[in-house]
Every structure is written in C-alpha cells, then in structure tokens.
Write an enzyme that holds these catalytic residues in place. Structure first.
Site, PDB file in Angstrom:
ATOM      1  N   SER A   1     -13.351  -9.682   1.662  1.00  0.00           N
ATOM      2  CA  SER A   1     -12.012  -9.787   1.161  1.00  0.00           C
ATOM      3  C   SER A   1     -10.911  -8.392   1.807  1.00  0.00           C
ATOM      4  CB  SER A   1     -12.349 -10.195   0.340  1.00  0.00           C
ATOM      5  OG  SER A   1     -10.631  -9.684  -0.865  1.00  0.00           O
TER       6      SER A   1
ATOM      7  N   ARG B   1      -5.055 -23.326   0.452  1.00  0.00           N
ATOM      8  CA  ARG B   1      -4.142 -24.210   2.180  1.00  0.00           C
ATOM      9  C   ARG B   1      -5.411 -24.804   2.958  1.00  0.00           C
ATOM     10  NH1 ARG B   1      -2.616 -17.672   2.977  1.00  0.00           N
ATOM     11  NH2 ARG B   1      -0.301 -18.149   1.296  1.00  0.00           N
TER      12      ARG B   1
ATOM     13  N   GLN C   1      -8.430  -6.862   0.020  1.00  0.00           N
ATOM     14  CA  GLN C   1      -8.096  -7.152  -1.628  1.00  0.00           C
ATOM     15  C   GLN C   1      -9.056  -6.948  -2.317  1.00  0.00           C
ATOM     16  OE1 GLN C   1      -6.222 -10.174  -2.628  1.00  0.00           O
ATOM     17  NE2 GLN C   1      -4.603 -10.648  -1.320  1.00  0.00           N
TER      18      GLN C   1
ATOM     19  N   ARG D   1       0.948  -0.563  -0.122  1.00  0.00           N
ATOM     20  CA  ARG D   1      -0.603   0.083  -0.081  1.00  0.00           C
ATOM     21  C   ARG D   1       0.909   1.280  -0.394  1.00  0.00           C
ATOM     22  NH1 ARG D   1      -2.976  -4.327   1.264  1.00  0.00           N
ATOM     23  NH2 ARG D   1      -4.594  -4.191   1.716  1.00  0.00           N
TER      24      ARG D   1
ATOM     25  N   ASP E   1      -4.218 -15.280   7.067  1.00  0.00           N
ATOM     26  CA  ASP E   1      -3.753 -16.570   6.869  1.00  0.00           C
ATOM     27  C   ASP E   1      -2.503 -16.721   7.667  1.00  0.00           C
ATOM     28  OD1 ASP E   1      -3.277 -14.576   4.902  1.00  0.00           O
ATOM     29  OD2 ASP E   1      -2.987 -12.747   5.347  1.00  0.00           O
TER      30      ASP E   1
END
Ligand code: S3P
Length: 436
Positions: A168, A347, A170, A28, A316
């Site tokens: 999200s 994952r 993102q 960012r 994460d």
C-alpha cells in the site's frame, strides 16, 4: 451534477481531451507545501472534493491558502509553525488524505481528530496505526479499527524498520511522513512496488531520502520548497476514456497530459500486451514525473492474465479492467485481489454482482477472479447504484457504451471526489447520456 444518468450504446467515439490533475500527486503537493516553510504554488492540481478537503485541513493547521485560476497558492510557517486545529479535521471520502496527514500529525506536539464520510469511516486504519505506534505515536481508532482517528501530542518519534504486510502506497507514505520528523532512520520495505509519488516529491522538497528496489529510507529532514509544483494529468481518470475507446467500434481519441509514472501505468502496459492500439506521443518530464499524450483506437483485445505483483500498479483501474475483460473473447484471470475489498467500497463484490447482473460469467476463488468474456456482447437495460464509489460510477457509465437500451447509473455525485469534469469530457468524446 445530475444524480443519475442513462448511458447508452454509441460507436465512433472521437475527439480530444486534456486530463485534469492527478489525485495522489495533488494531495502530496498540498502536504509537502504545508510541511515546508514559505510559498508553494501548485499548478494543475485536481479540482476535486477529495483534494479540496485536504486543502481545508491544511488551512485548519494554520497555513494561508488561495486558489486562483487553477493555481493553489500556499504560504506555510513550516512544520514547526503549524498550529493545533480547533476543529476536527474532515477528509471526506479520501483514505489517501487521512492516511498521509495522520503520518506527520503523529509527530507533532498537539492533538488532532481525523474524521471522514460514511465510506471513509468504514475503512481499515490499523495498517497505519500499528507502524505509527511502533514509532512512538499516540494514535488510535475510536471506532474499532476505523476512523475517527485520535492523535495525542507526540513526545517524539523514533525511526523504525518496517516490512509492510500489505502493498500500500498510502501506508508507505504515512510512515515516511512520520519518519520526516523522527529521530534516526526510518526504513520501509515493500513486498511489491507501490506508487512512488511520495518518494519523488520528497526528493523535490530536498528530504533526506533514498530509495532502491523495495526499500525506502528517510531521515529527519528540513524540507525546502521548490516554489512551484506541476501536477500531471491523472492516469486513473484517463483510464476510463482509454477503456471506453477500446470497447467502442470505429473510435479514435486523443488524451493529453496523462501521467505515465511506471508505478501507475500497469493497466496501459497490460493493454499493450493484449494487442491494444495505443500510441504514446510527446513523452516529456513534468517536474519529477513523466507525462504523455495517448492516441487510442478501437481494438480487438486478447484476454488478460494479471498476477499479484503488479496489482498495486493498477489497483484503481481494476473495476474498469473487469468490465473490459467481459468484452474480450476468452477467459481473463486476475490474481491477488484482496485489497480491492478495502477501497471506497468493496469493489470486488460490487463488480462481481454488476457483471453477473449483465449476464457475464465470473468465477471467484479466494482472491482470484476469472471472467469469461465475449467480444460481441451487448448488455441489456439495467439499473446500477454507484454505492457512493466514484470508480464504480464511471466504470458503469462506460459499460453503457455496450447497451442498446442503456444502463442507468444512480448516485453519481461521488464522481466529484476525483473527476468532476468526467461527464462533460465524456460527452465531448461522444458518450450518449440522458437524465436517468
Ligand atoms: C493511493 C494509493 C492507493 C490507491 C489510492 C491512492 C495514494 O491506495 O488505491 O486511490 O495516493 O497513495 P493503497 O496504496 O492503499 O492501495
């Protein structure tokens, strides 16, 4: 970096490390330095492949950059002065890089093509394409719904109100970055809070932004660089050492410079609820973010019960969290895991397979997972592939701390995408690695 290592049982972890810069905030800082006219220095940025790819892309868009003893110097003509790239813009492994850049590139009057590595080329992009097209962007995926992304010159974007179907950061950030250069107001509504680094940095760069619980609004803004940005240490990197210390006997470590933004530290909050012996010291403000030093001691943990609403704030850390759960007496439960399938790898499936290979009992029911843990579990010797996913690689190296014979993890180069210092720092703390 050695491509494969054998990680084996080692108690008495001790020592102190300073965690390198946060990946989300480094991306960012580059984006906002690029979009605002003048000079921006970024101190403490992550020195990883993902962040270097974003910096290279910024260069292709016509800004001057220099990196000198861990400071990134940017000199930008501002959003109006950016130039059409003469090459494809390559984001490597980074979904964050691609999705954030796609947001503002959609508002500019030139074409661009955004590409990535094999993993990124398989990641879903309709989640940003849909809202950006609603704003009037000419953006499409060339490989069904996957990258490369093609953006044609914009004839002007219009602000929208968008209720995000998935939680999200993102996606939220991509829309907000498009909204910075759109007519009217852009409002993003989120179901559950996601990381808010974009909103914080927009404030630092004096954007017309307001946010309250679950709603962010942005209007066309002329960004002003504060001149200097300080990047705190990456909580998601620190998590591997927090986990390592908790599952190793007679251990005590100190991790300095850890970002503890509220929308990032749910893993820490949950561990504290689970009886973890972790002290936060030297809590301080670094720019618009909070940081602390953490002192962690081996702990006898209680099982976890994770509900869907906090998953975005520990997304994460989940692969590592599953490993920790397998080493706690009792049944841990994780709900709302569907997004975990869409990361640098699937994952969820990979961690289920890995834990099963280590004889851990797991039960998957749609997107909920139960892990039946045992405190005194010692893993046998096994070989695991990273699947090119940095967080799987580091999780399995931590798992090796509970294997007398050692676990061999292959394809470790991917660790460079987020934490090139990991192996050296882990050795400092007492991990036992041998070439595998
Ligand atoms: C990120 C947001 C998260 C996270 C990723 C970085 C960011 O992804 O998994 O590593 O910097 O905004 P989603 O917001 O897509 O879940």
């Amino acid at each position: 970096m050695t491509t494969s290592l054998k990680s084996s049982k080692k108690n008495n972890l001790s020592g102190e490390v300073v965690i390198p810069g946060d990946k989300s905030i480094s991306h960012r800082a580059i984006v906002f330095g690029l979009l605002s006219k003048g000079k921006t220095q970024i101190h403490g940025s992550q020195n990883s492949e993902d962040v270097h790819n974003s910096l290279n892309v910024a260069r292709f868009l016509g800004i001057k950059t220099k990196v000198k003893s861990s400071v990134i110097f940017l000199d930008s003509p501002g959003i109006e002065g950016l130039s059409a790239p003469t090459k494809d813009l390559y984001f490597g492994n980074s979904g964050t890089g691609m999705r954030l850049f796609a947001g503002f590139l959609s508002s500019l009057n030139f074409s661009s093509t955004l590409t990535g590595d094999a993993s990124l080329s398989n990641r879903p992009m309709m989640r940003i394409i849909d809202p950006l097209q609603k704003m009037g962007a000419k953006i499409s995926a060339t490989n069904k719904e996957n990258p490369p992304l093609k953006i044609s010159p914009s004839t002007g974007l219009i602000g929208i109100t968008y209720k995000m179907p998935i939680a999200s950061a993102q996606v939220k950030s991509s829309i907000l970055l498009a909204g910075l250069n759109a007519e009217g107001k852009t409002q993003v509504q989120e179901k559950y809070p996601t990381r808010d680094h974009t909103e914080r940095m927009m404030k630092t760069f004096e954007a017309n932004i307001s946010f309250s619980k679950g709603i962010v609004e942005i209007e066309k803004s002329d960004l002003k660089t504060p001149g200097q940005i300080e990047v705190p240490g990456d909580f998601s990197s620190a998590a591997f050492f927090i986990g390592a210390c908790l599952i190793s006997e007679n251990s005590e470590i100190k991790i300095k410079n850890v970002g503890i933004n509220n929308t990032r530290k749910a893993f820490l909050d949950c561990l504290l609820d689970m009886n973890a012996n972790i002290d936060l010291a030297n809590i301080r403000q670094l720019g618009n973010e909070e940081v602390a030093d953490l002192v962690i001691k081996s702990s006898d943990l209680l099982p976890a019960k994770i509900m869907e609403d906090i998953v975005p704030n520990l997304i994460d850390e989940l692969p590592l969290f599953f490993l920790i759960a397998s080493l706690i007496d009792g049944e841990s439960e994780f709900n709302g895991l569907s997004e975990l399938k869409h990361k640098e790898s699937d994952r969820l499936s990979i961690m289920i397979n890995n834990l099963q290979k280590l004889d851990v009992e797991v039960q998957l029911n749609e997107d909920s997972l139960k892990i039946i843990g045992k405190k005194d579990r010692i893993f046998s010797d096994e070989v695991f592939d990273s699947h090119g996913d940095h967080r799987i690689a580091m999780t399995m190296l931590v798992a090796g701390l509970r294997s007398t014979e050692g676990l061999t993890i292959t394809n470790l180069e991917c660790i460079n995408t987020s934490f090139p210092e990991f192996i050296d720092q882990a050795k400092t703390l007492g991990f036992s690695f041998k070439n595998g």
